[in-house]
Design an enzyme around this catalytic site. Structure first.
Site, PDB file in Angstrom:
ATOM      1  N   GLY A   1     -23.130  31.185  -0.122  1.00  0.00           N
ATOM      2  CA  GLY A   1     -22.884  30.688  -1.464  1.00  0.00           C
ATOM      3  C   GLY A   1     -21.756  31.317  -2.248  1.00  0.00           C
TER       4      GLY A   1
ATOM      5  N   GLU B   1     -25.532  34.458   5.043  1.00  0.00           N
ATOM      6  CA  GLU B   1     -25.138  33.196   5.698  1.00  0.00           C
ATOM      7  C   GLU B   1     -23.917  32.585   5.026  1.00  0.00           C
ATOM      8  OE1 GLU B   1     -28.620  30.891   4.937  1.00  0.00           O
ATOM      9  OE2 GLU B   1     -29.849  31.934   6.413  1.00  0.00           O
TER      10      GLU B   1
ATOM     11  N   ARG C   1     -18.444  28.851   3.333  1.00  0.00           N
ATOM     12  CA  ARG C   1     -17.185  28.571   2.658  1.00  0.00           C
ATOM     13  C   ARG C   1     -16.250  29.780   2.566  1.00  0.00           C
ATOM     14  NH1 ARG C   1     -16.976  24.448  -1.307  1.00  0.00           N
ATOM     15  NH2 ARG C   1     -19.251  24.564  -1.327  1.00  0.00           N
TER      16      ARG C   1
ATOM     17  N   ARG D   1     -14.283  15.790  -0.228  1.00  0.00           N
ATOM     18  CA  ARG D   1     -14.683  16.621  -1.375  1.00  0.00           C
ATOM     19  C   ARG D   1     -14.136  16.126  -2.728  1.00  0.00           C
ATOM     20  NH1 ARG D   1     -13.431  21.284  -2.046  1.00  0.00           N
ATOM     21  NH2 ARG D   1     -15.396  22.021  -2.896  1.00  0.00           N
TER      22      ARG D   1
ATOM     23  N   TYR E   1     -17.315  15.384  -4.908  1.00  0.00           N
ATOM     24  CA  TYR E   1     -17.664  16.421  -5.895  1.00  0.00           C
ATOM     25  C   TYR E   1     -16.638  16.517  -7.026  1.00  0.00           C
ATOM     26  CZ  TYR E   1     -20.154  18.227  -1.715  1.00  0.00           C
ATOM     27  OH  TYR E   1     -20.920  18.380  -0.602  1.00  0.00           O
TER      28      TYR E   1
ATOM     29  N   CYS F   1      -9.779   1.387   1.148  1.00  0.00           N
ATOM     30  CA  CYS F   1      -9.935   0.361   0.130  1.00  0.00           C
ATOM     31  C   CYS F   1     -11.030   0.722  -0.867  1.00  0.00           C
ATOM     32  CB  CYS F   1     -10.242  -0.977   0.783  1.00  0.00           C
ATOM     33  SG  CYS F   1      -9.055  -1.348   2.056  1.00  0.00           S
TER      34      CYS F   1
ATOM     35  N   TYR G   1     -16.251  22.378   4.711  1.00  0.00           N
ATOM     36  CA  TYR G   1     -16.733  21.073   4.268  1.00  0.00           C
ATOM     37  C   TYR G   1     -15.600  20.047   4.272  1.00  0.00           C
ATOM     38  CZ  TYR G   1     -20.440  24.279   3.094  1.00  0.00           C
ATOM     39  OH  TYR G   1     -21.395  25.249   3.194  1.00  0.00           O
TER      40      TYR G   1
END
Ligand code: PLP
Length: 421
Positions: free
Chosen positions: A239, A275, A278, A314, A318, A346, A375
């Protein structure tokens, strides 16, 4: 810091010009830097060095087997969230005792796969999952090592789609119920309790939510030990956020994150597992794309690229920002223009950026999306029958295609027309 720099007027990955790769592979493609992956993994190892630890790379952020092999050879563990990811870790040569299985919906099939092939621990997220895992383990005559993922009800203050540690999220067991759930786990014949797991979200840009969560985990460790559980591992999830713009973001450093872990949990004598996805993979990759057309619209100019939302989702999913730069280094003081940067798909959602200042570009010029390693390729699809975007790995002056672009023949062969049609 990453290893994508201008040299001799052209953006390089380490010692290889991205334009050279483009000439061989075609565009679009993802390009990863081995030195950057190594460096970011090592930052976590250094940050946790005072404590026994295992850094498990979150495969879901970047799952190419060559990348996993690189990290696995450095000693990394792997955090997997599906049977497919488990098989990727194994294919990269990572031993089962360095693989942690996370995820809210593991099937019995996936449990069997991991228990047979070797697994360090399952991070379980619900009582029904615990019961299923116990049954599968008993049927195989083994015990499944588990940590229960607790939901500490803290606000990660990140994008709502990637916050996971609030009580309304689907993840984990409310921390208030943890003692009761651990009691049930200890009573199930196929389970062995080894630790506690927590993961509160992704792209966190402050340490404070981690501090709140880890403080609660420390209290829970003491309580569970008093109840007789042998809590020897703490899995703190991933994270930690990365800067997506060069200028105004300064997310916490791994060293400070490590110091926070030592301060809040170090006294418990547990092995620390983390873990990160990113932070290891994000700035280790770029997406390189070619300009198809420069289109002059009303009041704005469009840069139409050969990369699209299916290659890098992304921005449309997001609202994420990626720095976009010209691969040919602009001359100092060269004029820029605001462009809307779009792909050929499109959908209006196929927009990477609006009014982004870029030097004057022409058809055939190359651009690079920075911070696209995490990601990026893993979320790519073949929407609009655009072939799945290829991946390239650079190490020093070597580069290799680590996933080839499929041909249209290969794509069409996957469909079949029923005989009765
Ligand atoms: C997504 C995820 C991670 C990795 O998150 P990053 O933000 O990429 O570090 C780690 N653990 C779990 C359980 C996850 O779901």
């Amino acid at each position: 810091m990453d290893h994508f720099l201008y040299k001799n007027g052209s953006l390089h990955a380490e010692d290889v010009a991205l334009s050279e790769i483009a000439a061989t592979v075609g565009t679009p493609f993802y390009c990863y830097s081995a030195a950057t992956l190594t460096r970011h993994y090592q930052l976590f190892k250094d940050a946790l060095a005072p404590m026994p630890n295992l850094v498990c790379f979150a495969i879901k952020s970047l799952s190419n087997v060559a990348v996993l092999k690189l990290l696995g050879d450095l000693g990394a563990g792997m955090d997997v969230v599906s049977g497919g990811e488990y098989l990727r870790a194994k294919a990269a040569g990572v031993p089962g005792d360095r693989i942690v299985f996370s995820g809210v919906g593991k099937t019995r099939e996936e449990m069997r796969l991991a228990l047979t092939g070797g697994i360090r621990q399952f991070n379980v997220e619900s009582e029904p999952e615990m019961r299923a895992l116990s049954e599968v383990a008993v049927s195989l005559g083994v015990k499944a090592p588990i940590a229960v993922r607790v939901n500490p009800d803290v606000d990660a203050r990140t994008h709502e789609k990637i916050a996971t540690g609030k009580s309304e999220n689907k993840f984990g067991i409310p921390i208030a119920r943890a003692r009761e759930v651990y009691a049930e786990a200890a009573a199930l014949p196929g389970l062995e309790v080894v630790g506690i797991d927590v993961h509160i979200g992704s792209q966190l840009t402050e340490l404070e939510p981690f501090e709140q969560a880890f403080t609660k985990v420390a209290e829970l460790t003491v309580a569970l030990r008093a109840d007789g559980h042998d809590i020897r591992r703490l899995d703190l999830g991933g994270g930690l956020g990365i800067p997506y713009t060069r200028s105004n973001e300064a997310p916490p450093l791994p060293m400070d994150y490590g110091a926070l872990i030592a301060r809040t949990l170090g006294h418990l004598g547990c092995e620390i597992e983390i873990e990160p996805g990113r932070l290891i993979s994000g700035n280790s990759g770029v997406l390189v794309s070619g300009v198809i057309y420069v289109k002059n619209g009303e009041g704005r100019d469009f840069l139409i690229l050969d990369a699209a939302m299916n290659d890098l989702v992304r921005p449309s999913m997001y609202g994420a920002h990626h720095d976009i730069v010209a691969v040919a280094e602009p001359a100092p003081g060269a004029p820029t223009l605001p462009f809307d940067i779009v792909g050929p798909v499109c959908e209006t959602g196929d927009t990477f950026a609006k009014a982004r200042e870029l030097p004057l570009l022409a058809e055939g010029d190359l651009v690079a999306f920075r911070s696209a390693g995490a990601y990026g390729a893993v979320m790519a699809s073949e929407y609009n029958t655009r072939p799945l975007v290829p991946e390239v790995l650079v190490k020093g002056d070597h580069f290799a295609v680590i996933r080839a672009r499929p041909s249209f023949d290969e794509i069409l062969k996957r469909d079949s027309i029923p005989e009765w049609l």
